[in-house]
Design a protein around this motif. Structure first.
Motif, short mmCIF file in Angstrom:
data_model
loop_
_atom_site.label_atom_id
_atom_site.label_comp_id
_atom_site.label_asym_id
_atom_site.label_seq_id
_atom_site.Cartn_x
_atom_site.Cartn_y
_atom_site.Cartn_z
N MET A 158 27.38 -58.10 -63.88
CA MET A 158 26.17 -57.47 -64.37
C MET A 158 25.15 -57.29 -63.27
SD MET A 158 23.45 -58.97 -67.11
CE MET A 158 22.77 -60.01 -65.81
N ALA A 159 24.95 -58.33 -62.46
CA ALA A 159 23.97 -58.25 -61.37
C ALA A 159 24.37 -57.20 -60.34
CB ALA A 159 23.82 -59.62 -60.71
N ARG A 160 25.67 -57.10 -60.07
CA ARG A 160 26.15 -56.08 -59.13
C ARG A 160 25.91 -54.68 -59.67
NH1 ARG A 160 31.90 -59.04 -57.57
NH2 ARG A 160 31.03 -60.57 -56.09
N VAL A 161 26.06 -54.51 -60.98
CA VAL A 161 25.76 -53.23 -61.61
C VAL A 161 24.28 -52.89 -61.43
CG1 VAL A 161 25.54 -52.03 -63.83
CG2 VAL A 161 27.63 -53.28 -63.29
N THR B 165 33.05 -53.09 -58.58
CA THR B 165 31.93 -52.72 -59.45
C THR B 165 31.49 -51.29 -59.24
OG1 THR B 165 31.17 -55.03 -59.35
CG2 THR B 165 29.64 -53.40 -60.24
N LYS B 166 31.31 -50.89 -57.99
CA LYS B 166 30.84 -49.53 -57.72
C LYS B 166 31.84 -48.48 -58.19
CE LYS B 166 27.55 -50.00 -53.91
NZ LYS B 166 27.21 -49.55 -52.53
N ALA B 167 33.12 -48.75 -58.01
CA ALA B 167 34.14 -47.81 -58.47
C ALA B 167 34.09 -47.67 -59.99
CB ALA B 167 35.52 -48.26 -58.01
N CYS B 168 33.82 -48.78 -60.69
CA CYS B 168 33.69 -48.74 -62.15
C CYS B 168 32.49 -47.88 -62.55
CB CYS B 168 33.55 -50.14 -62.72
SG CYS B 168 35.04 -51.15 -62.65
N MET B 169 31.38 -48.07 -61.86
CA MET B 169 30.19 -47.29 -62.18
C MET B 169 30.36 -45.82 -61.83
SD MET B 169 28.10 -49.26 -63.75
CE MET B 169 29.63 -49.87 -64.51
N LEU C 94 26.61 -67.44 -57.44
CA LEU C 94 25.39 -67.39 -58.22
C LEU C 94 24.13 -67.45 -57.37
CD1 LEU C 94 26.36 -69.67 -61.24
CD2 LEU C 94 26.23 -67.18 -61.17
N VAL C 95 24.21 -68.01 -56.14
CA VAL C 95 23.02 -68.10 -55.28
C VAL C 95 22.42 -66.73 -55.00
CG1 VAL C 95 22.24 -68.65 -52.95
CG2 VAL C 95 23.53 -70.35 -54.26
N ARG D 288 15.53 -57.79 -64.89
CA ARG D 288 16.66 -57.83 -65.82
C ARG D 288 17.57 -59.02 -65.51
NH1 ARG D 288 19.00 -51.82 -65.30
NH2 ARG D 288 18.80 -52.40 -63.10
N VAL D 289 17.81 -59.24 -64.23
CA VAL D 289 18.64 -60.38 -63.83
C VAL D 289 17.90 -61.68 -64.10
CG1 VAL D 289 19.82 -61.50 -61.91
CG2 VAL D 289 19.87 -59.02 -62.11
N ARG D 290 16.61 -61.71 -63.81
CA ARG D 290 15.82 -62.93 -64.04
C ARG D 290 15.86 -63.33 -65.51
NH1 ARG D 290 11.73 -61.36 -61.63
NH2 ARG D 290 10.42 -60.59 -63.31
N LYS D 291 15.69 -62.36 -66.39
CA LYS D 291 15.72 -62.65 -67.82
C LYS D 291 17.06 -63.22 -68.22
CE LYS D 291 15.38 -60.32 -72.30
NZ LYS D 291 15.17 -59.02 -72.98
#
Length: 231
Positions: A39-42, A128-132, A201-202, A213-216
């Motif tokens: 999700m974060a990579r997206v 991830t990028k290929a998926c997007m 996760l770091v 969005r990631v923070r939430k």
């Protein structure tokens, strides 16, 4: 029946789109580390109109898609399918009659005017990028966008991945397949796997400083990760 990922399903043209609702108090569905990393990579791709903080009620059932592309005129349910669950049970498999265990859910979204896009966990986590890029090919086809974002144009085309049946899923669990691409075991905790999980996760935690969005999502899932690391 589509035999490979990604699975891309189109609603019947002209079907009225049932709009989702924003989730105000956090989704019920808990994400594992692989889902949060994906999700974060997206989000890092800078794509607008994509998020995870929505739900939709269809036929008396509340659904919480992994990710949603939503611009009012087009809604896409984006799912990340793992071959077996954190408890080791087969998931998202093709049944003996050739149908998919998720077929009823998919149809409810199609009847609500939504597109359904399913990537394998391996595709989304590793490419991830290929998926997007595949997602934006669909958006171009649907007339929802005029071009693929520059951050995605240099991504390679996504290689298809075979879908699995229940026996395949059990065999992948037996061979401990998911750690081969995740780098850690989502079913059982090991010291090395825990360190790698933390290393993944770091940077997500750092991203959460500037990406709301990631923070939430980090805050809403914090308890889940604590349980994952100490179980």
């Amino acid at each position: 029946m589509i035999q490979t990922y990604p699975v891309i399903l189109h609603p019947t043209p002209g079907t009225a789109v049932v709009q989702p609702q924003k989730v105000l108090e956090g989704k019920n569905k808990k994400k594992g580390p692989s889902e949060l990393v994906s999700m974060a990579r997206v989000f890092r791709c800078g794509i607008k109109n994509i998020g995870e903080d929505v739900c939709i009620s269809l036929n008396g059932h509340r659904y919480e898609p992994d990710l949603v592309y939503w611009n009012g005129n087009i809604c896409i349910d984006i799912e990340i399918d793992e071959p077996y669950s954190g408890s080791g049970h087969p998931t998202h498999y093709l049944k003996a009659d050739g149908s998919n265990i998720d077929a009823e859910r998919n149809q409810r979204f199609l009847d609500a005017g939504w597109y359904v896009v399913r990537f394998s966990e391996q595709q989304m986590f590793c490419h991830t990028k290929a998926c997007m890029k595949e997602l934006f090919k669909l958006l171009l086809e649907a007339g929802a966008v005029n071009e693929i974002p520059k951050k995605l144009t240099d991504a390679p085309n996504l290689e298809p991945v075979s879908r699995w049946n229940e026996g395949d899923s059990r065999e992948m669990k037996r061979k401990n397949f998911r750690p081969s691409y995740l780098g850690f075991d989502p079913v059982r905790t090991t010291f090395g796997g825990t360190l790698l999980c933390i290393s993944l996760l770091v940077p997500i935690a750092w991203q959460s400083i500037w990406d709301s969005r990631v923070r939430k999502e980090m805050f809403s899932q914090l308890g889940n990760y604590v349980r994952f690391l100490i179980r």
